[in-house]
Design a protein around this motif. Structure first.
Motif, PDB file in Angstrom:
ATOM      1  N   UNK A   9       0.838  -1.202   0.000  1.00 20.54           N
ATOM      2  CA  UNK A   9       0.000   0.000   0.000  1.00 20.54           C
ATOM      3  C   UNK A   9       0.868   1.245   0.000  1.00 20.54           C
ATOM      4  N   UNK A  10       0.346   2.307  -0.577  1.00 18.48           N
ATOM      5  CA  UNK A  10       1.056   3.580  -0.542  1.00 18.48           C
ATOM      6  C   UNK A  10       0.135   4.623   0.047  1.00 18.48           C
ATOM      7  N   UNK A  53       0.493  15.822 -10.482  1.00 18.48           N
ATOM      8  CA  UNK A  53       0.932  16.372  -9.196  1.00 18.48           C
ATOM      9  C   UNK A  53       2.298  17.034  -9.335  1.00 18.48           C
ATOM     10  N   UNK A  54       3.210  16.398 -10.054  1.00 20.41           N
ATOM     11  CA  UNK A  54       4.528  16.985 -10.267  1.00 20.41           C
ATOM     12  C   UNK A  54       4.456  18.298 -11.030  1.00 20.41           C
ATOM     13  N   UNK A  55       3.598  18.341 -12.021  1.00 23.21           N
ATOM     14  CA  UNK A  55       3.413  19.557 -12.822  1.00 23.21           C
ATOM     15  C   UNK A  55       2.878  20.685 -11.955  1.00 23.21           C
ATOM     16  N   UNK A 128      -3.957  12.509  -6.360  1.00 21.91           N
ATOM     17  CA  UNK A 128      -5.124  11.639  -6.512  1.00 21.91           C
ATOM     18  C   UNK A 128      -5.154  10.517  -5.481  1.00 21.91           C
ATOM     19  N   UNK A 129      -3.997  10.065  -5.026  1.00 23.74           N
ATOM     20  CA  UNK A 129      -3.947   8.946  -4.086  1.00 23.74           C
ATOM     21  C   UNK A 129      -3.916   9.369  -2.613  1.00 23.74           C
ATOM     22  N   UNK A 155      -6.592  20.046  -5.779  1.00 22.65           N
ATOM     23  CA  UNK A 155      -6.987  20.342  -7.160  1.00 22.65           C
ATOM     24  C   UNK A 155      -8.251  19.614  -7.614  1.00 22.65           C
ATOM     25  N   UNK A 156      -8.434  18.387  -7.155  1.00 23.89           N
ATOM     26  CA  UNK A 156      -9.604  17.608  -7.582  1.00 23.89           C
ATOM     27  C   UNK A 156     -10.904  18.330  -7.250  1.00 23.89           C
ATOM     28  N   UNK A 157     -10.979  18.880  -6.046  1.00 19.89           N
ATOM     29  CA  UNK A 157     -12.186  19.571  -5.594  1.00 19.89           C
ATOM     30  C   UNK A 157     -12.097  21.088  -5.743  1.00 19.89           C
TER      31      UNK A 157
END
Length: 195
Positions: A9-10, A53-55, A128-129, A155-157
């Motif tokens: 798991x991460x 995410x890196x961007x 995202x994770x 960013x997602x929300x």
């Protein structure tokens, strides 16, 4: 013998008793991973980020560094910088800043290893994770250890949580920019390039 692949798991959390020197050495020898350590000694191993995410992260760090170079009020740091917080945790915010006086008070040896203080300003960027609760707990930890301003950017929300000492968390929905307030005078983060 054929190698076996193990899917873990991460982030992976392990309880390992390491001295500060051993933890620093572990991080230096395994640069493909991002390590953090909680105040209770739990080792958190995170994989590298994905492209989005890196961007986004580089855009945040670049804006912070441009402001820093124009004002020369302190030092800015990227996500690979480790901080030894007063509570004993070792953390690496996605972007951070320390005012000049605090940075200049450190010895050259302290500057070469994990910085033994909490940044004045921190940013965590949700990927995202990432579990939101985990990041919220980290933001509270930064605030409780001396951060004067913190932004949790989701960013997602299209949402930002703002953390300040002795205040409730402020939540902004789809802001186009964020002010560095009196902590980073004149700094404005353009979020239109993040969303």
């Amino acid at each position: 013998m054929n190698p076996t692949t193990i899917n873990l798991p991460t982030p992976l959390e392990l309880m390992i008793d390491l001295s500060d020197e051993q933890f620093f050495d572990l991080c230096q020898k395994n640069r493909d991973f991002k390590f953090e350590r909680t105040a209770s000694g739990v080792l958190v191993i995170m994989s590298p980020t994905g492209g989005n995410t890196g961007r986004r992260s580089i855009k945040i760090a670049t804006q912070l560094e441009i402001w820093r170079s124009q004002t020369n009020l302190g030092e800015a740091f990227d996500s690979s910088t480790g901080f030894k917080l007063p509570n004993g945790a070792d953390r690496s915010p996605d972007a951070s800043w320390i005012e000049s006086e605090r940075w200049e008070s450190l010895t050259s040896e302290q500057r070469e290893k994990f910085i033994p203080l909490c940044p004045d300003f921190v940013v965590e960027l949700r990927s995202a994770s990432d579990r939101l609760k985990t990041l919220q707990d980290k933001m509270k930890e930064y605030r409780d250890n001396g951060a004067k301003l913190g932004w949790l950017i989701d960013p997602k929300n299209k949402q930002v949580e703002i953390y300040r000492p002795n205040q409730e968390v402020e939540i902004k929905e789809n802001p186009q920019s964020l002010s560095g307030e009196n902590v980073l005078p004149g700094f404005v983060l353009d979020l239109t390039v993040i969303w």
